[in-house]
Scaffold this motif. Structure first.
Motif, PDB file in Angstrom:
ATOM      1  N   PRO A  62       4.263  56.589 -23.392  1.00 31.23           N
ATOM      2  CA  PRO A  62       3.465  56.959 -22.217  1.00 31.23           C
ATOM      3  C   PRO A  62       4.314  57.505 -21.066  1.00 31.23           C
ATOM      4  O   PRO A  62       3.885  58.397 -20.345  1.00 31.23           O
ATOM      5  N   TYR A  63       5.517  56.990 -20.900  1.00 31.04           N
ATOM      6  CA  TYR A  63       6.383  57.438 -19.809  1.00 31.04           C
ATOM      7  C   TYR A  63       6.973  58.811 -20.098  1.00 31.04           C
ATOM      8  O   TYR A  63       7.043  59.669 -19.225  1.00 31.04           O
ATOM      9  N   VAL A  64       7.374  59.020 -21.332  1.00 34.56           N
ATOM     10  CA  VAL A  64       7.945  60.316 -21.727  1.00 34.56           C
ATOM     11  C   VAL A  64       6.908  61.417 -21.534  1.00 34.56           C
ATOM     12  O   VAL A  64       7.224  62.523 -21.120  1.00 34.56           O
ATOM     13  N   CYS A  65       5.651  61.105 -21.828  1.00 38.61           N
ATOM     14  CA  CYS A  65       4.587  62.111 -21.759  1.00 38.61           C
ATOM     15  C   CYS A  65       3.838  62.123 -20.436  1.00 38.61           C
ATOM     16  O   CYS A  65       2.903  62.904 -20.263  1.00 38.61           O
ATOM     17  N   TYR A  67       1.879  59.789 -19.108  1.00 41.90           N
ATOM     18  CA  TYR A  67       0.586  59.103 -19.084  1.00 41.90           C
ATOM     19  C   TYR A  67       0.757  57.821 -18.290  1.00 41.90           C
ATOM     20  O   TYR A  67       1.499  56.934 -18.667  1.00 41.90           O
ATOM     21  N   ARG A  68       0.059  57.714 -17.194  1.00 45.17           N
ATOM     22  CA  ARG A  68       0.168  56.533 -16.341  1.00 45.17           C
ATOM     23  C   ARG A  68      -1.139  55.741 -16.391  1.00 45.17           C
ATOM     24  O   ARG A  68      -2.194  56.280 -16.713  1.00 45.17           O
ATOM     25  N   GLY A  69      -1.047  54.485 -16.045  1.00 42.21           N
ATOM     26  CA  GLY A  69      -2.236  53.663 -15.961  1.00 42.21           C
ATOM     27  C   GLY A  69      -2.677  53.035 -17.271  1.00 42.21           C
ATOM     28  O   GLY A  69      -3.746  52.455 -17.349  1.00 42.21           O
ATOM     29  N   HIS A  70      -1.864  53.162 -18.304  1.00 42.48           N
ATOM     30  CA  HIS A  70      -2.196  52.546 -19.588  1.00 42.48           C
ATOM     31  C   HIS A  70      -1.335  51.309 -19.782  1.00 42.48           C
ATOM     32  O   HIS A  70      -0.186  51.270 -19.371  1.00 42.48           O
ATOM     33  N   ASP A  71      -1.906  50.305 -20.420  1.00 45.82           N
ATOM     34  CA  ASP A  71      -1.123  49.122 -20.766  1.00 45.82           C
ATOM     35  C   ASP A  71      -0.077  49.534 -21.790  1.00 45.82           C
ATOM     36  O   ASP A  71      -0.368  50.263 -22.733  1.00 45.82           O
ATOM     37  N   VAL A  72       1.141  49.061 -21.582  1.00 44.56           N
ATOM     38  CA  VAL A  72       2.229  49.369 -22.510  1.00 44.56           C
ATOM     39  C   VAL A  72       2.560  48.087 -23.249  1.00 44.56           C
ATOM     40  O   VAL A  72       3.152  47.179 -22.695  1.00 44.56           O
ATOM     41  N   ASP A  73       2.126  48.025 -24.524  1.00 42.43           N
ATOM     42  CA  ASP A  73       2.291  46.798 -25.281  1.00 42.43           C
ATOM     43  C   ASP A  73       3.059  46.982 -26.587  1.00 42.43           C
ATOM     44  O   ASP A  73       3.321  46.022 -27.291  1.00 42.43           O
ATOM     45  N   GLY A  74       3.390  48.224 -26.939  1.00 44.75           N
ATOM     46  CA  GLY A  74       4.109  48.475 -28.184  1.00 44.75           C
ATOM     47  C   GLY A  74       3.224  48.503 -29.410  1.00 44.75           C
ATOM     48  O   GLY A  74       3.717  48.619 -30.530  1.00 44.75           O
ATOM     49  N   LEU A  75       1.922  48.428 -29.223  1.00 46.31           N
ATOM     50  CA  LEU A  75       0.969  48.499 -30.321  1.00 46.31           C
ATOM     51  C   LEU A  75       0.396  49.916 -30.389  1.00 46.31           C
ATOM     52  O   LEU A  75       0.311  50.599 -29.377  1.00 46.31           O
ATOM     53  N   VAL A  76      -0.018  50.327 -31.566  1.00 43.14           N
ATOM     54  CA  VAL A  76      -0.584  51.663 -31.741  1.00 43.14           C
ATOM     55  C   VAL A  76      -2.067  51.525 -32.044  1.00 43.14           C
ATOM     56  O   VAL A  76      -2.452  51.039 -33.100  1.00 43.14           O
ATOM     57  N   GLY A  77      -2.867  51.933 -31.083  1.00 40.94           N
ATOM     58  CA  GLY A  77      -4.313  51.888 -31.209  1.00 40.94           C
ATOM     59  C   GLY A  77      -4.909  53.229 -30.826  1.00 40.94           C
ATOM     60  O   GLY A  77      -4.210  54.249 -30.810  1.00 40.94           O
ATOM     61  N   PRO A  78      -6.182  53.246 -30.478  1.00 36.25           N
ATOM     62  CA  PRO A  78      -6.867  54.506 -30.190  1.00 36.25           C
ATOM     63  C   PRO A  78      -6.228  55.344 -29.081  1.00 36.25           C
ATOM     64  O   PRO A  78      -6.132  56.561 -29.202  1.00 36.25           O
ATOM     65  N   ARG A  79      -5.789  54.720 -27.997  1.00 32.40           N
ATOM     66  CA  ARG A  79      -5.176  55.491 -26.901  1.00 32.40           C
ATOM     67  C   ARG A  79      -3.856  56.116 -27.324  1.00 32.40           C
ATOM     68  O   ARG A  79      -3.560  57.254 -26.971  1.00 32.40           O
ATOM     69  N   THR A  80      -3.055  55.378 -28.058  1.00 27.44           N
ATOM     70  CA  THR A  80      -1.766  55.927 -28.508  1.00 27.44           C
ATOM     71  C   THR A  80      -2.001  57.083 -29.453  1.00 27.44           C
ATOM     72  O   THR A  80      -1.380  58.150 -29.316  1.00 27.44           O
ATOM     73  N   TRP A  81      -2.912  56.910 -30.419  1.00 25.62           N
ATOM     74  CA  TRP A  81      -3.199  58.006 -31.352  1.00 25.62           C
ATOM     75  C   TRP A  81      -3.740  59.224 -30.615  1.00 25.62           C
ATOM     76  O   TRP A  81      -3.377  60.360 -30.932  1.00 25.62           O
ATOM     77  N   ALA A  82      -4.611  58.998 -29.628  1.00 28.64           N
ATOM     78  CA  ALA A  82      -5.154  60.128 -28.871  1.00 28.64           C
ATOM     79  C   ALA A  82      -4.029  60.891 -28.182  1.00 28.64           C
ATOM     80  O   ALA A  82      -4.002  62.123 -28.190  1.00 28.64           O
ATOM     81  N   GLY A  83      -3.100  60.169 -27.592  1.00 26.93           N
ATOM     82  CA  GLY A  83      -1.973  60.823 -26.944  1.00 26.93           C
ATOM     83  C   GLY A  83      -1.087  61.573 -27.915  1.00 26.93           C
ATOM     84  O   GLY A  83      -0.592  62.666 -27.615  1.00 26.93           O
ATOM     85  N   LEU A  84      -0.885  60.993 -29.087  1.00 29.61           N
ATOM     86  CA  LEU A  84      -0.015  61.619 -30.088  1.00 29.61           C
ATOM     87  C   LEU A  84      -0.654  62.810 -30.786  1.00 29.61           C
ATOM     88  O   LEU A  84       0.018  63.789 -31.104  1.00 29.61           O
ATOM     89  N   LEU A  85      -1.943  62.723 -31.046  1.00 28.39           N
ATOM     90  CA  LEU A  85      -2.590  63.732 -31.889  1.00 28.39           C
ATOM     91  C   LEU A  85      -3.465  64.726 -31.132  1.00 28.39           C
ATOM     92  O   LEU A  85      -3.679  65.833 -31.611  1.00 28.39           O
ATOM     93  N   ASP A  86      -3.977  64.334 -29.973  1.00 28.32           N
ATOM     94  CA  ASP A  86      -4.939  65.190 -29.285  1.00 28.32           C
ATOM     95  C   ASP A  86      -4.327  65.950 -28.114  1.00 28.32           C
ATOM     96  O   ASP A  86      -4.927  66.894 -27.621  1.00 28.32           O
ATOM     97  N   ARG A  87      -3.157  65.538 -27.654  1.00 25.48           N
ATOM     98  CA  ARG A  87      -2.518  66.177 -26.509  1.00 25.48           C
ATOM     99  C   ARG A  87      -1.071  66.469 -26.853  1.00 25.48           C
ATOM    100  O   ARG A  87      -0.511  65.862 -27.731  1.00 25.48           O
ATOM    101  N   ALA A  88      -0.496  67.346 -26.087  1.00 23.87           N
ATOM    102  CA  ALA A  88       0.926  67.663 -26.281  1.00 23.87           C
ATOM    103  C   ALA A  88       1.694  67.297 -25.017  1.00 23.87           C
ATOM    104  O   ALA A  88       1.239  67.546 -23.914  1.00 23.87           O
ATOM    105  N   CYS A  89       2.834  66.660 -25.204  1.00 22.75           N
ATOM    106  CA  CYS A  89       3.725  66.347 -24.085  1.00 22.75           C
ATOM    107  C   CYS A  89       4.492  67.606 -23.699  1.00 22.75           C
ATOM    108  O   CYS A  89       4.625  68.526 -24.487  1.00 22.75           O
ATOM    109  N   GLY A  90       5.106  67.493 -22.546  1.00 20.34           N
ATOM    110  CA  GLY A  90       6.051  68.543 -22.204  1.00 20.34           C
ATOM    111  C   GLY A  90       5.651  69.475 -21.221  1.00 20.34           C
ATOM    112  O   GLY A  90       5.214  69.924 -20.415  1.00 20.34           O
TER     113      GLY A  90
END
Length: 90
Positions: A62-65, A67-90
């Motif tokens: 979330p920090y690299v990309c 994305y602020r305001g999300h819980d950072v727990d080290g688990l991969v769920g819907p929000r993490t997948w959305a960030g990885l697959l639906d949006r591009a960092c950079g």
């Protein structure tokens, strides 16, 4: 009809399933996760083991990309997948 992978190779997991992943998980889905983290600029070794290195990479995503305001727990769920697959960092 979906194309089949070459003999002896597995197809990457279907991104639409977006499985919940956490430390201790292993296999193709973890390898797919780690490749997506790498594609988004998060340094990680691409293997099939969700260990401490993957947890650290998932927490930094979330920090690299930006994305602020999300819980950072080290688990991969819907929000993490959305960030990885639906949006591009950079």
């Amino acid at each position: 009809m979906r194309p089949r992978p070459p003999p002896g190779r597995r197809a990457p997991p279907d991104a639409q399933t977006r499985p919940f992943l956490s430390r201790g998980d292993r296999g193709t889905r973890v390898r797919f996760l780690r490749q997506k983290l790498t594609d988004q600029g998060v340094s990680t070794r691409v293997d099939g083991v969700f260990g401490s290195g993957t947890t650290k990479s998932v927490k930094s995503f979330p920090y690299v990309c930006g994305y602020r305001g999300h819980d950072v727990d080290g688990l991969v769920g819907p929000r993490t997948w959305a960030g990885l697959l639906d949006r591009a960092c950079g």
